[in-house]
Structure formats: structure tokens, C-alpha cells
Design a protein around this motif. Structure first.
Motif, PDB file in Angstrom:
ATOM      1  N   SER A 378      48.536  39.236  44.722  1.00  0.00           N
ATOM      2  CA  SER A 378      48.186  40.653  44.576  1.00  0.00           C
ATOM      3  C   SER A 378      47.747  41.194  45.929  1.00  0.00           C
ATOM      4  N   GLU A 411      40.719  33.876  41.651  1.00  0.00           N
ATOM      5  CA  GLU A 411      39.807  34.521  42.594  1.00  0.00           C
ATOM      6  C   GLU A 411      39.803  33.842  43.967  1.00  0.00           C
ATOM      7  N   THR A 413      41.967  34.007  47.951  1.00  0.00           N
ATOM      8  CA  THR A 413      43.029  34.594  48.765  1.00  0.00           C
ATOM      9  C   THR A 413      43.702  33.446  49.501  1.00  0.00           C
ATOM     10  N   GLY A 453      37.875  30.761  48.919  1.00  0.00           N
ATOM     11  CA  GLY A 453      37.251  30.870  47.607  1.00  0.00           C
ATOM     12  C   GLY A 453      35.752  30.869  47.761  1.00  0.00           C
TER      13      GLY A 453
ATOM     14  N   VAL B 372      41.687  42.753  44.466  1.00  0.00           N
ATOM     15  CA  VAL B 372      41.760  42.484  45.900  1.00  0.00           C
ATOM     16  C   VAL B 372      41.839  43.819  46.614  1.00  0.00           C
ATOM     17  N   ILE B 396      38.222  39.809  47.914  1.00  0.00           N
ATOM     18  CA  ILE B 396      38.612  39.500  46.546  1.00  0.00           C
ATOM     19  C   ILE B 396      37.366  39.316  45.710  1.00  0.00           C
ATOM     20  N   GLY B 397      37.441  39.754  44.462  1.00  0.00           N
ATOM     21  CA  GLY B 397      36.274  39.623  43.599  1.00  0.00           C
ATOM     22  C   GLY B 397      36.608  40.006  42.174  1.00  0.00           C
ATOM     23  N   THR B 442      34.003  37.488  48.209  1.00  0.00           N
ATOM     24  CA  THR B 442      34.847  36.512  48.901  1.00  0.00           C
ATOM     25  C   THR B 442      35.712  37.220  49.930  1.00  0.00           C
TER      26      THR B 442
END
Lengths: 454, 448
Positions: A378, A411, A413, A453, B372, B396-397, B442
Motif C-alpha cells: 500500500s 503493519e 513497511t 516494524g 500508510v 505506517i500505523g 512506525t
């Protein structure tokens, strides 16, 4: 060309082109699309939308200055006014010696590919038959796995699109294609957990659609993530699902556009002839391949499409071009003008594919002791750049240990840079498959990325 | 119009746009567009049928109505005659200078000013793209409840994208403010300022090091982080997604879903903001809706169809991209209300963190709340002081989790203009917030 087919659109485009005055070049691009969209929810039809849209885009060139105007109708009066508006706009453009429409020299030398992209069958399917498909994919998704607790959305959609382009230099083209797809999004988990996964099936007509497969994929992708946790930050090898590879290829396509290169917006500037990827990487854009969803006989300027190798065994060979970018570059158009009626032609890939390797997807996963299998990403547009090559996206997937799926993760990236990822390709799967979105997918193993993470 | 249907509606639209683009120092493209048409919606027993046409004659509209009606499996039933009453709606503000009254030459002249200003920032600026765009959108809605409403929406936007080249390769910087205003937009924004912001953003990234990875305190500068609230909770508060069990906020009205410092509002009347309008695309007057108050979820956002099902009123959030689309629940101007803290003090009280000045777009999975969004300008905070720039990261979360971790809210405020995409339809929205801190998020950076 089938006699009679497209006459109305061609006539409209010819009318535009014939309005050229002395010293002017004029192009008419005319499109018409008939579309259906059906959404179902809870076994009932939520909405059914069906409509025909059409429009015209007009380019007028006077002394190297370009003006453009468009209208979302083929009403002759508005079309005539649109030509006037484009002519008026040309006065404001800066003169450019390379500006110009496709000439006869640009369309010669390459055979127009003979593609059958239109299925009359799709047009004869009654709305009730399409509704049944949408209901079927919803029901099949619920049935596919006991852990699927609902279907967030189930949809059927189709289109039948025709385009004609005619210019005052004598270039004429017409193309048409049909397409349809089924989509389902599964919700899995109990009260305290929700995971989602989607599945789809696409084709040129309804008989190409596979209800069970779309449903199975949606259920599998959602349930696979149940119990997913955020892992610790680490570096590790990454396996991309074919759908993810497709999205990354589409991003590379933007950097391989001749327009991006000449305007200083590509990480590949000045690198022709260099090794930009691992030797197992070969990337070709081939809209003449009938199975590709983006297949087309001609481009947005009426130029025949063709097979264009871009990266061969890791070496950057060239870029995609339209008429204008090719003139600036001193090369020839590759038939890669892309556009709708609402914009002048840009440059883009239609059917980008990475040449498949020899390993099955299972063998790719087994090639390293441990890896992250990424099933969806995403934030592709906010976290990546075809200019700088930065790459950081949200990811969902499953850890692979000794070749088998282990714990699911969420969760996180994953990040690297696009140039590094290309050089870090370890294995390309043998499972290349055409997907909607201008590119093909294939299972891909990248040696090293950062997973962020906890 | 209504043939045995529960609800019928016609939506007419006439939209004119002018766009001018400068690239490589030259005006590359001046273009004009026109979109005229009408969409007919018929709802019967929970099924919505939709058809649209560019033929605005009576026969053209009747054909579209028949198609929509057939789609809703309507048929039989008697004709219902409805008296239409013109609804009055408050205009959030007036438009001073209609774009159509300004010559193309004046619009074109703005482009070169921005190009010069961006290049004057540094020799490292190698490419500049400048876009001017205005839209005038006249809409009319009539429905079987007797509603007749019109609006005339004018929007102006100016975008600069600069590319800088240095030792780290090419870096981009973007600034693209917009407002629901006419040419008076340029009374409060100059092309030079917008260009300098974009150029400095690209230049700052040249000297930036790759962002770190892992959990960090994140301070979002006023305006920069509105997109976080738009993505992380706004979408989950849209009644259509809630109704489909696709929202983590389903069934949580009245519950504490955020830090008590959080009051979240969606306000279609926020004067001159990018998402403002007198009415939504179903004719409902725009209004100010409090979604979360002091951390407690107070309500979702509604369109007509979803509201009718629940026997309540629409909140004025039924929007569509054009007459070719069915309306659905959409945000307008969504923002977090300012608090009381001094923004500079928030930074001083952050021992180690990331200071985000500009964010790119984002994405959320409303069913899980996971989101994100990309960072386009950010700096490290070390011992309460802003230090070096970083680049190439995504935050991100999880929406509800992030809302609960907001531990400082500043007294300042700003908004950001963007295009929100949902089911393939893009609509203009703004997102806003005061300077605030999330205790832990994050950061997905590229630093090794």
C-alpha cells in the motif's frame, strides 16, 4: 477493419481534422465507451449503473505552438466550438521546433498488428446475467472458507470501448476492445480480528471469467493473514506475489518513459547501455500480444504499436517514445502515446512484462532459508518515486521458512531503492501472467530489503 | 419521474476547466475542457439503478430515467407527481473574480513567474513544472422528495513541482495549494511563494540522509498531518463502509476511540477551503459535523441513501466526481481541532523523534484500520531540537491505535488541499490539523 464499424467515430474525427486552416495541423481523437457496473451486498443488488460516455480531444498546431481542448460529448456544435477553443489556446503555447502530429513517415515501416480485442458476445449478455455473476462471486467467497465472515464488496464491471484518431497529415486509425471483470473482497476473522483479501477474474467477455477462482483467491488472501502480528525491524530477502510485481513493473514503466527521461524525471537518465539490473532481468513492452489486457493495434496518435525491449539481460536498451519525444531524442516513435480524450498524448507502457525464469513459485520460495512473502503493498504512490528511485511501501504477507508459509505479518513497511532492487533480483518465477493494470505479474525474489516494524 | 420507485433523482452538471502547464521553461500546454450531462438515479427496494446521458433534452433525460428505472427492476406502479421546492443553502463564501472573466494571458503569465522563482532558489534546481487550473462546476439536483437545489462551484489551484540534482541523485519537491475560490486566490498566494516552497523542499532532500526505521515519536507540523486523520479515521467514519462491516469504527458510537485531546470535524462550509460547497451532490446543504468529540465517537458521515435506511437525515456528505458517477459518502474538509499547547514547546518536549513538515498521499484499509502515508519533507528531532533533514520514508500505523497515542496538540492550525480517491472517483477535499505529536509511530526508512 470491419466495414461500417467505427464509421461514426471516424467521421467525427475526420470532421475535426478537416477543419485545419492553411499552416495548421489538426488532430481529432474521439472515444466512446459503454460501461456497466454492478455492486451486490448481502445477496441483493446494491446498485446497477450502465451508461455510455463519449468525448473528443482536439490538438491544433500553428507555427510550432500547440493548443488543446476537449469536450465530453460528440454534439457537432460543441465539437466545432472545441476546435475553436484549441486554436485559441495554441496562441499561448511556446513555439517548439519538435512539436507536431504523427506524419505518414511515423506510421510507415511497422505493420499494424492484427488483434481481435472485441467480443460481440459481451454486448449481448443481459443485465440479469451480469447480476448473477456478481451474486455468484459473493456467495462463492462466503462459501470458500469457514473463517470468512463477510464480503466487503462484490462487483461485476465491463466496458466496450472504441477510439478513432484522425489528423490533417493523413493519419487515420480506429481500434476497439471489450473487457469485463469480477471482484470480491473477503473479510475474515472473529470479533476481535479482521483481515481482508481480494480476488478477481478478468477477460474480454463473460465466458473468460472464473467465479470460483476469484472467490478462492479472496478467501485465501484474507485467511492467510489471520493472527498476523507486527514483527521486529530487520533486513531480509523478499518474495513478491505476481500482483505486487505487476505494480512495481508499472512504476518502472513510468521511469522508462521517454518523456520522463527528456524532462529530467527518471532514475534511468544517461544510463543506456549500462547494467541497471541483475542479468536475469529482461523487461519488454509488447502491446501486440493479444492476451495482454493493455493490447492495442495503434497508439493515441494513430501509430502502430510494437514490441519494445527496454532492459535486456540487465542492460538498459532504450525508452518508450511518442512522436514528440522521439523527435526530441532523435529516434523514432515506439507507438507508445497514451491518452484519453481529456488530455494530449503522453508516453506510457501498455503491456510491460518481465521475461519468466525457470523456477516454479515454490522453487523461488525455497531458494532462500527465510524470506518475507509480500502479498499486497500500500502507499505505492506516496512512498516511491520513479525520479529518485526511493522505495518504501506498506506491506502485508507471510514469512516463508524453508520454503513453507509460516507466521503472517502486518503493519510493516518494506524499503530499498528501485535501482538496488533491480540489481538485487535473485530469481524470476516461471509463472508470468497478464494482469489488468498495464503489466504482467510474476513471482520475484529480491535478495535484501529493510522490513520496518516494531 | 417516479414509476413505482421509492426515490428518484436527476443530477445535472455543466463543468468548464482551464489548465495551463509550463515545463522546461516553456508553456507547453494551454487546454480547455467542457463536460455537460445528467445522471438519473432510481432506488427501489434497496436497489439503486443509475444511468447518465449527455443529451439534456426531455427525451434524452426520459431515456436515462427509463434505463435507471429498468436497472432498479422497477416497473408497474403508478406515476407520482412531485412539486419541487427550491431549497436555499448558505453559501460558505462568495467568489470575487470568476475565472472566466480573466484572460488566458493573465493565467499564463503566472506560470513564468513561478518558474523564475523556483530556478532562482539554486542552480541545483534542474526542472520545474508549473500548473495552473481552474474549474467552474454548475450543478442542479431535483428529487422525488420535492427537492430542487443548485450550486455554482469555482475552484482554483496552482501547483509547482521542482526537481533538484545533487550528489544523492534527483530529488523532487512539490507544493500545490488550492481553494474553492476564483482568481482572487492569487491575492493571498503568490506564484513565487509556492515555487520557493517546492524548490526548497527538493533542495532539502538533496542534503537529507535516508530516514531511520522503527518506532519513533512523530511531530506533525500544522496542516502537514491532516492527511493522517483523513486516512486513519475519516474513511472509517463513512456510513457506507460502516454498513458493510468494513470499518474498525463500526458499533463504536459513544465509545472512547481516541485520546481525549482529539476533536475531529468534517465541515463542508469551511469558507474557501478546497472541499467547500454550499450543497453536496445530492442537494443536501453542507454542514459542520463533529465526528469525534474529546476522544468520544459521536457520529458517522452520511449520504441520502444510507441515511434513509437508518431513518435519519443526510449529513451533507453525498458526493460524486461527475454526473457519470453514483454519489457515495465522502469527506469534505476534515480536520482536528486546535488544542492549547505552544507548537514550539511540543518540539522542545520531544527528546527523540521525527518532525514532519509535508506528507504525500496515503492509503488505508478501513476494515483493519491499517494505514500508510509518505513523508515528503521531514527532519530529525534530537533532544528537543530540529536537526538534519531525512528522506525516503513512509509512516505506517493503525488508525484507532494512532488516535489514542496523540499526546500533545498545539494551538496553531492549517489545512492542505488534495484529491481523495474512493472506488475510482476523485473529489476535492482538504485535511487540517494543529501541530501535534503521536507518541509512537512506525517509520519505514531506507537507512541501513
Amino acid at each position: 477493419m470491419i466495414e461500417g464499424v467505427g464509421d461514426e467515430l471516424l467521421d467525427c474525427a475526420r470532421m475535426v481534422a478537416s477543419s485545419a486552416r492553411l499552416g495548421e495541423q489538426v488532430e481529432g481523437y474521439v472515444a466512446r465507451s459503454r460501461e456497466t457496473e454492478i455492486k451486490v451486498f448481502g445477496g441483493e443488488v446494491e446498485s446497477l449503473s450502465s451508461a455510455e460516455t463519449s468525448g473528443v480531444g482536439v490538438r491544433v498546431l500553428v507555427e510550432g505552438r500547440t493548443g488543446f481542448a476537449w469536450a465530453g460529448t460528440l454534439d457537432p456544435k460543441i465539437v466545432a466550438a472545441t476546435v475553436d477553443e484549441a486554436r485559441d489556446n495554441a496562441a499561448f503555447g511556446a513555439p517548439d521546433e519538435h512539436a507536431g502530429l504523427a506524419g505518414l513517415a511515423d506510421v510507415s515501416g511497422t505493420e499494424r498488428p492484427d488483434l481481435e480485442l472485441w467480443c460481440d458476445e459481451l454486448l449481448s449478455v443481459a443485465p440479469a446475467g451480469k447480476v448473477d455473476l456478481a451474486l455468484a462471486v459473493e456467495a462463492a467467497t462466503l462459501r470458500a472458507d469457514a473463517r470468512v465472515r463477510g464480503v466487503a464488496s462484490a462487483e461485476y464491471s465491463d466496458f466496450a470501448m472504441q477510439t478513432a484518431v484522425v489528423n490533417s497529415l493523413g493519419v487515420e486509425g480506429f481500434s476497439r476492445r471489450t473487457g469485463c471483470s469480477l471482484y470480491s473482497s473477503a473479510l475474515a476473522g472473529g470479533e476481535d480480528e479482521t483481515q481482508t483479501g481480494f480476488g478477481f477474474s478478468a477477460g474480454r467477455t463473460v465466458t473468460d471469467l472464473d467465479v470460483e477462482r476469484a472467490a478462492m483467491n479472496a478467501a485465501e488472501r484474507a485467511t492467510r493473514l489471520l493472527g498476523a502480528k507486527q514483527p521486529a525491524t530487520m533486513r531480509l530477502p523478499v518474495v513478491f506475489d505476481p500482483l505486487v510485481t505487476r505494480s512495481i513493473l508499472a512504476l518502472l514503466g513510468a521511469a522508462l518513459s521517454g518523456e520522463a527521461v527528456l524532462k529530467g524525471r527518471s532514475m534511468f537518465i544517461g544510463r543506456i547501455g549500462e547494467e541497471v539490473a541483475a542479468s536475469s532481468v529482461t523487461i519488454i513492452d509488447d502491446p501486440t500480444c493479444g492476451e495482454a489486457f493493455g493490447a492495442a493495434p495503434i497508439d493515441g496518435e494513430g501509430v502502430p504499436t510494437r514490441r519494445t525491449p527496454l532492459i535486456s539481460n540487465g542492460v538498459l536498451g532504450g525508452f518508450l517514445q511518442n512522436v514528440y519525444t522521439a523527435r526530441r531524442d532523435g529516434s523514432r516513435t515506439t507507438g507508445s502515446a497514451v491518452r484519453g480524450y481529456g488530455s494530449p498524448p503522453g508516453v506510457g507502457a501498455r503491456a510491460l512484462a518481465m521475461s519468466p525464469g525457470t523456477l516454479t513459485p515454490e522453487e523461488v520460495m525455497r531458494a532462500v532459508p527465510m524470506a518475507l512473502y509480500v502479498q499486497s503493498i500500500s502507499g505505492l504512490h506516496s512512498g516511491t518515486s520513479p525520479v529518485s528511485g526511493d522505495f518504501s511501501v506498506g506491506a502485508e504477507g507471510v514469512m516463508v521458512r524453508d520454503g513453507d508459509f509460516a507466521e503472517p505479518i502486518r503493519e510493516v513497511t518494506i524499503s530499498s531503492t528501485l535501482p538496488r532492487m533491480l540489481l538485487d533480483v535473485v530469481a524470476v518465477g516461471n509463472d508470468a501472467v497478464w494482469l489488468p493494470g498495464g503489466a504482467a505479474g510474476v513471482t520475484l525474489l529480491i535478495a535484501d530489503m529493510t522490513m520496518s516494524g516494531a | 419521474m417516479a414509476r413505482g420507485a421509492d426515490f428518484a433523482e436527476v443530477f445535472g452538471e455543466d463543468r468548464r476547466t482551464t489548465t495551463a502547464t509550463l515545463d522546461e521553461g516553456r508553456i507547453e500546454d494551454m487546454s480547455s475542457g467542457r463536460l455537460v450531462g445528467a445522471g438519473v438515479r432510481v432506488v427501489r427496494a434497496g436497489t439503486t439503478g443509475y444511468a447518465h446521458t449527455t443529451d439534456l433534452s426531455e427525451s434524452g433525460l426520459a431515456a436515462a430515467a427509463d434505463a435507471a428505472s429498468a436497472a432498479a427492476r422497477s416497473g408497474g406502479g403508478g406515476a407520482t407527481i412531485v412539486a419541487l421546492a427550491r431549497a436555499s443553502a448558505t453559501q460558505p463564501h462568495s467568489v470575487d473574480v470568476m475565472p472566466g472573466s480573466v484572460s488566458k494571458q493573465r493565467k499564463a503569465d503566472l506560470l513564468a513567474r513561478a518558474d523564475d522563482a523556483a530556478r532562482a532558489e539554486s542552480d541545483a534546481i534542474r526542472q520545474v513544472t508549473v500548473t495552473y487550473a481552474d474549474t467552474r462546476r454548475q450543478i442542479l439536483v431535483a428529487n422525488s422528495d420535492g427537492l430542487l437545489a443548485e450550486d455554482d462551484q469555482v475552484r482554483t489551484r496552482f501547483a509547482v513541482n521542482a526537481i533538484a540534482m545533487g550528489d544523492t541523485g534527483l530529488q523532487t519537491g512539490m507544493e500545490a495549494p488550492g481553494g474553492t475560490v476564483g482568481f482572487e486566490f492569487f491575492d493571498t498566494h503568490t506564484p513565487e511563494e509556492i515555487a520557493m516552497t517546492a524548490a526548497r523542499r527538493a533542495l532539502s532532500k538533496l542534503s537529507a540522509r535516508p530516514a531511520p526505521s522503527g518506532k519513533l515519536s512523530v511531530v506533525l507540523k500544522r496542516g502537514a498531518g491532516g492527511v493522517l486523520f483523513h486516512e486513519a479515521c475519516g474513511h472509517g467514519l463513512e456510513a457506507d463502509l460502516v454498513g458493510r462491516d468494513s470499518s474498525v469504527f463500526r458499533g463504536r458510537v459513544g465509545e472512547m476511540v481516541a485520546s481525549p485531546l482529539v476533536t475531529l470535524v468534517d465541515d463542508g462550509l469551511l469558507a474557501r477551503d478546497w472541499g467547500a460547497a454550499a450543497i453536496d451532490d445530492e442537494g443536501t446543504p453542507s454542514q459542520r459535523n463533529v465526528l469525534i468529540e474529546d476522544g468520544v465517537l459521536t457520529d458517522y458521515m452520511w449520504d441520502l441513501v444510507r441515511a434513509r435506511k437508518e431513518g435519519r437525515a443526510s449529513s451533507g456528505n453525498g458526493r460524486r466526481e461527475t454526473y457519470q458517477n453514483l454519489p457515495m459518502v465522502r469527506m469534505t474538509n476534515t480536520f482536528l481541532m486546535p488544542g492549547v499547547e505552544d507548537p514550539e514547546e511540543i518540539i522542545r518536549q520531544t527528546p527523540n523523534g521525527l518532525y514532519c513538515v509535508a506528507l504525500g498521499g496515503g492509503q488505508v484499509n478501513t476494515a483493519t484500520g491499517d494505514f500508510v502515508f509518505g513523508i515528503t519533507e521531514a527532519y530529525m528531532i534530537e533532544n528537543g531540537v530540529i536537526t538534519e533533514p531525512v528522506r525516503g520514508a513512509q509512516l505506517i500505523g493503525n488508525g484507532p491505535d494512532t488516535l489514542c497515542k496523540i499526546d500533545a496538540v498545539g494551538s496553531d492550525f492549517d489545512t492542505w488541499a488534495g484529491t481523495c480517491g474512493k472506488d475510482g472517483q476523485g473529489v476535492p477535499v482538504s485535511a487540517g490539523q494543529p501541530t501535534l505529536r503521536v507518541s509512537e509511530l512506525t517509520v519505514g526508512g531506507t537507512a541501513s
